[in-house]
Structures are given as C-alpha cells and as structure tokens.
Design an enzyme around this catalytic site. Structure first.
Site, PDB file in Angstrom:
ATOM      1  CG  ASP A   1      -1.783  -1.195   1.361  1.00  9.18           C
ATOM      2  OD1 ASP A   1      -3.008  -1.016   1.479  1.00  9.18           O
ATOM      3  OD2 ASP A   1      -1.247  -2.317   1.366  1.00  9.18           O
TER       4      ASP A   1
ATOM      5  CD  GLU B   1      -7.217   0.699   0.439  1.00 12.59           C
ATOM      6  OE1 GLU B   1      -8.390   0.727   0.049  1.00 12.59           O
ATOM      7  OE2 GLU B   1      -6.895   0.436   1.605  1.00 12.59           O
ATOM      8  CG  ASN B   2      -4.285   3.465   2.154  1.00 16.51           C
ATOM      9  OD1 ASN B   2      -3.893   2.309   2.278  1.00 16.51           O
ATOM     10  ND2 ASN B   2      -5.469   3.858   2.598  1.00 16.51           N
TER      11      ASN B   2
ATOM     12  CG  ASN C   1     -10.569  -0.651   3.290  1.00 13.15           C
ATOM     13  OD1 ASN C   1      -9.485  -1.100   2.912  1.00 13.15           O
ATOM     14  ND2 ASN C   1     -10.675   0.141   4.339  1.00 13.15           N
ATOM     15  CG  HIS C   2      -9.382   3.619   2.463  1.00 10.45           C
ATOM     16  ND1 HIS C   2     -10.215   4.362   3.279  1.00 10.45           N
ATOM     17  CD2 HIS C   2      -8.564   2.913   3.295  1.00 10.45           C
ATOM     18  CE1 HIS C   2      -9.911   4.127   4.544  1.00 10.45           C
ATOM     19  NE2 HIS C   2      -8.919   3.246   4.583  1.00 10.45           N
TER      20      HIS C   2
ATOM     21  CG  HIS D   1      -7.196  -4.313   0.366  1.00  5.61           C
ATOM     22  ND1 HIS D   1      -5.957  -3.708   0.299  1.00  5.61           N
ATOM     23  CD2 HIS D   1      -7.960  -3.502   1.132  1.00  5.61           C
ATOM     24  CE1 HIS D   1      -5.976  -2.573   0.966  1.00  5.61           C
ATOM     25  NE2 HIS D   1      -7.185  -2.436   1.491  1.00  5.61           N
TER      26      HIS D   1
ATOM     27  CG  HIS E   1      -6.535  -3.824   4.894  1.00  8.31           C
ATOM     28  ND1 HIS E   1      -7.124  -2.595   4.668  1.00  8.31           N
ATOM     29  CD2 HIS E   1      -7.048  -4.282   6.072  1.00  8.31           C
ATOM     30  CE1 HIS E   1      -7.965  -2.321   5.664  1.00  8.31           C
ATOM     31  NE2 HIS E   1      -7.921  -3.315   6.525  1.00  8.31           N
TER      32      HIS E   1
END
Length: 271
Positions: A8, A39-40, A67-68, A153, A178
């Site tokens: 990530d 995703e971050n 999830n983001h 993830h 994650h």
C-alpha cells in the site's frame, strides 16, 4: 517473467519514494511488470485520477485498490477510463471499474491481475473465493496468460492464508495488502504459487500504519473521535515482493521481499 508487487502506497511520502525508486528498480531487477496497491496514495485515503497517472508515468503498470477505493469521488467517474486501475472484484454488480485486468507485454506475454477484498473484520462483501475462482476460470495459466497475480486486500492473516492455499497451483502469486506491515512468511506453496500474507506499505514507518502518531494514538487512548488522521511525512520505506515465474507453467520459480529506504531493515532481491 519478473514481477514486482509493492504494498500500500500511503500519502505523499509513499508516492515520492515509489516514483523516485521504481525507474531504477525496473533496471536493476530487470522487471517486466510493476504492480502496486494505491488505495491510500492520495493523502492516505483513496486514489485520485491525477495521482494514478503520475504513478503510471513513474513506471507502475497496474494499481490495485481496496476498502478506500471510493474515498476520492473523482475516481468514480474516471475509473472506467483508467484500465491500469483495478478495484476489488467482489464489489456489488454495477460498480464502476473492473475487478481484474490482463496486461500484454511488448513481447506478447500476458499477465492477469485480480484484486479481491476479504470479509473477515471488513465490510460485508460478496464471496471473495468464489468470485476470484470465477475470474480464473476464464484464463489458463501458462497458456492464455503467462502469469497471474491476486492481491487479497484483507484484515485477517488467516483469510489470506486460506486464499493462498485455495489458489495454490492456479496463479503465480497471492499477496496480501491492507495491514501495512510486511510479514516474514514469503514462500512458494506446494503447488508452485508464491505467497506473502502482507507486502507491507510504501510509507513512513515512524507512524501508526502510515498516519501521524499523535492523532492515531489519541484515538486509542481516549476512545473519542479526534482530528482527521494525516499521513506521516518522514522518509518512506518502499516495501514489496519480487517474483520470478516460469513462462511455460506460470508458476513461481523464486520469491523474495524488497525493502528500500526509510527506517526498516534493507533488502534487495539478488536473483
């Protein structure tokens, strides 16, 4: 084939480290493909279309999410025009974007990339095992694709291990994301699939999983909502996993972790 998967990417520190190091890593490690969970990447929450393009220009071929995925609303309207960005395959039907993609190299070899989200201690999602196997049923490892990578993830190591064993012999690599902490369990499973339950993060490890310490600690100590979490901005460690595959079978020959920069112990694969 030589594939590098990066954990990530968290905030500007992680982005800057990845964009600075990936071009050289591609040369030194003779990489065919670079995949990163992004995703971050945008201020610690989500991925903007602009940052996705910046990462592609730096040499990241495919970006996975989690999830983001929709924390940046501008991605929702543009993700269908960004084939290099893959969101979890077990999002509900009709969700924008794609849960898998096939990348063709200049020499014609093809790599399948699947992104799937776990359900244990996560949002309620469709069955990650069934949907991943459904995607894989449309491809033949070593024939229609020369390699296949699955980014799981998920929160629970047990769920990631389960996915690794279910997919052993069916894909080149199953790698977890994650939790932002690199695990020491990289290995090749009995059926020939490389595995690591978490690739770690590309971010500042003088933090709470990439976020500035004080606000994050306060939430644990006081059990009250506080200021919005902000990404830590110190020197980042680029964490990932290098896998070498056999083109004839698509299975893994060798696997080794990569950690460069920042404050973690350093390792660079030497094969």
């Amino acid at each position: 084939m030589r594939l590098l998967f990066l954990g990530d990417i968290v905030g500007r520190s992680g982005r800057d480290a990845v964009t600075a190091r990936v071009p050289e890593l591609r040369k030194v490690l003779r990489l065919d493909l670079v995949i990163a969970n992004a995703e971050n990447a945008c201020h610690g929450f989500g991925l903007s279309p602009g940052i996705a393009r910046d990462l592609m220009e730096a040499g990241v071929d495919v970006m996975t999410l989690g999830n983001h995925a929709w924390d940046r609303r501008d991605l929702i309207g543009e993700i269908d025009g960004l084939p290099a960005v893959v969101r979890p395959v077990n999002f509900p039907p009709g969700t924008p974007g794609q849960g898998s993609t096939v990348v063709a190299l200049a020499d014609g070899r093809k790599i399948l990339i699947v992104n799937v989200m776990g359900r244990l201690f996560m949002d309620a999602m469709d069955d990650p095992f069934r949907l991943t196997l459904d995607v894989l049923s449309r491809h033949r490892l070593g024939t229609t694709v020369q390699a296949a990578v699955v980014d799981v993830h998920a929160e629970a190591s047990s769920e990631k291990w389960a996915m690794g064993h279910v997919l052993d012999g069916k894909v080149s690599l199953v790698v977890g994301t994650h939790t932002h902490t690199p695990t020491a369990d990289h290995r090749i499973l009995p059926g020939g699939t490389a595995f690591q339950s978490d690739a770690g993060m590309c971010g500042d490890y003088d933090s709470i999983i990439g976020m500035q310490k004080d606000a994050a600690v306060s939430r644990f100590v006081r059990k009250m909502p506080g200021e919005r979490l902000q990404p830590a901005e110190g020197p980042a460690t680029v964490c990932g996993l290098l896998v070498e595959t056999d083109d004839a079978t698509g299975l893994a020959r060798r696997v080794a972790p990569l950690r460069q920069g920042g404050m973690l112990s350093q390792t660079l694969p030497d094969f």
